[in-house]
Design a protein around this motif. Structure first.
Motif, short mmCIF file in Angstrom:
data_model
loop_
_atom_site.label_atom_id
_atom_site.label_comp_id
_atom_site.label_asym_id
_atom_site.label_seq_id
_atom_site.Cartn_x
_atom_site.Cartn_y
_atom_site.Cartn_z
N ASP A 29 0.73 -1.64 0.20
CA ASP A 29 0.30 0.24 0.03
C ASP A 29 0.88 1.21 -0.15
N ILE A 30 1.85 1.30 0.90
CA ILE A 30 2.44 2.48 0.82
C ILE A 30 3.32 2.81 -0.34
N PHE A 31 3.61 1.57 -0.83
CA PHE A 31 4.93 1.77 -2.07
C PHE A 31 4.12 1.83 -3.61
N GLU A 32 3.00 1.47 -3.74
CA GLU A 32 1.82 1.65 -4.84
C GLU A 32 1.47 3.38 -4.74
N LYS A 33 1.78 4.34 -2.91
CA LYS A 33 1.14 5.61 -3.25
C LYS A 33 2.57 5.98 -3.88
N TYR A 34 3.49 5.80 -3.18
CA TYR A 34 4.99 6.45 -3.98
C TYR A 34 5.50 5.82 -5.22
N LYS A 35 4.56 4.91 -6.01
CA LYS A 35 4.95 4.11 -6.86
C LYS A 35 5.97 5.12 -8.30
N ALA A 36 4.52 6.69 -7.99
CA ALA A 36 5.24 6.91 -9.34
C ALA A 36 6.51 7.82 -8.79
N LEU A 37 6.87 8.19 -7.66
CA LEU A 37 7.48 9.50 -6.98
C LEU A 37 9.07 8.15 -7.45
N PHE A 38 8.60 6.88 -7.14
CA PHE A 38 10.09 6.11 -7.27
C PHE A 38 10.22 6.24 -9.02
N ALA A 39 10.07 5.85 -10.20
CA ALA A 39 10.27 6.06 -11.54
C ALA A 39 10.49 7.58 -11.64
N ALA A 40 9.56 8.27 -11.07
CA ALA A 40 10.74 9.66 -11.22
C ALA A 40 11.56 9.96 -11.44
N LEU A 41 12.00 9.78 -9.60
CA LEU A 41 13.64 9.51 -9.21
C LEU A 41 14.61 9.04 -10.34
N ASN A 46 21.08 9.13 -11.89
CA ASN A 46 21.23 8.95 -10.82
C ASN A 46 22.32 10.11 -10.63
N PRO A 47 22.92 10.86 -10.20
CA PRO A 47 21.57 11.55 -9.30
C PRO A 47 21.38 13.29 -9.77
N ILE A 48 20.90 13.30 -10.69
CA ILE A 48 19.96 14.50 -10.72
C ILE A 48 18.62 14.33 -10.36
N PRO A 49 17.76 13.88 -10.64
CA PRO A 49 16.08 14.06 -10.13
C PRO A 49 16.51 13.85 -8.23
N VAL A 50 16.93 12.97 -8.16
CA VAL A 50 17.23 13.19 -6.49
C VAL A 50 17.32 14.68 -6.35
N LYS A 51 19.17 15.19 -6.73
CA LYS A 51 19.52 15.89 -6.53
C LYS A 51 18.03 16.64 -6.72
N TYR A 52 17.49 17.44 -7.62
CA TYR A 52 16.65 18.36 -7.69
C TYR A 52 15.57 17.91 -6.11
N MET A 71 18.42 18.79 -14.21
CA MET A 71 17.29 18.23 -15.20
C MET A 71 16.49 19.04 -15.64
N SER A 72 16.48 17.95 -17.18
CA SER A 72 15.52 18.94 -18.35
C SER A 72 14.17 19.94 -17.27
N GLU A 73 13.76 20.73 -18.11
CA GLU A 73 12.86 21.66 -17.90
C GLU A 73 11.12 21.04 -17.65
N GLU A 74 11.38 20.05 -18.96
CA GLU A 74 9.74 19.17 -18.51
C GLU A 74 9.91 17.94 -17.54
N LYS A 75 10.93 17.38 -17.43
CA LYS A 75 10.81 16.29 -16.66
C LYS A 75 10.56 16.98 -15.01
N ALA A 76 11.17 18.08 -14.86
CA ALA A 76 11.65 18.14 -14.00
C ALA A 76 10.72 19.09 -13.09
N GLN A 77 10.17 19.81 -14.07
CA GLN A 77 8.04 19.71 -13.80
C GLN A 77 7.05 18.68 -13.66
#
Length: 89
Positions: A29-41, A46-52, A71-77
């Motif tokens: 349940d916790i993983f599913e809530k944050y799954k999209a964030l995990f992918a976005a990182l 690495n470590p560009i997205p996590v640093k952002y 990080m590209s502006e599109e992906k950062a947004q």
């Protein structure tokens, strides 16, 4: 997944703790809530997205050394949007 512990440490620890206690439903349940964030990182190397993300949380400045680039502006947004959806920022 461990990269996410820099951005959502309590949630990452809760997933691990739930697994250690054989409570896989809670962990999932916790993983599913944050799954999209995990992918976005991992939208970029690495470590560009996590640093952002860490910079958006005020943990550090988004300063990278070569050969890393911002990080590209599109992906950062997109990453920032996910962080807002999860009430991280």
């Amino acid at each position: 997944f461990s990269v996410a512990s820099n951005i959502v440490p309590a949630e990452t620890a809760s997933i691990v703790s739930a697994c250690m206690n054989n409570d896989y439903k809670t962990a999932q349940d916790i993983f599913e809530k944050y799954k999209a964030l995990f992918a976005a990182l991992f939208y970029e190397v690495n470590p560009i997205p996590v640093k952002y993300a860490a910079s958006r949380l005020g943990i550090c400045k988004n300063i990278l050394r070569m050969p890393l680039t911002p990080m590209s502006e599109e992906k950062a947004q997109k990453l920032e949007g996910l962080m807002k959806e999860l009430n991280l920022i």
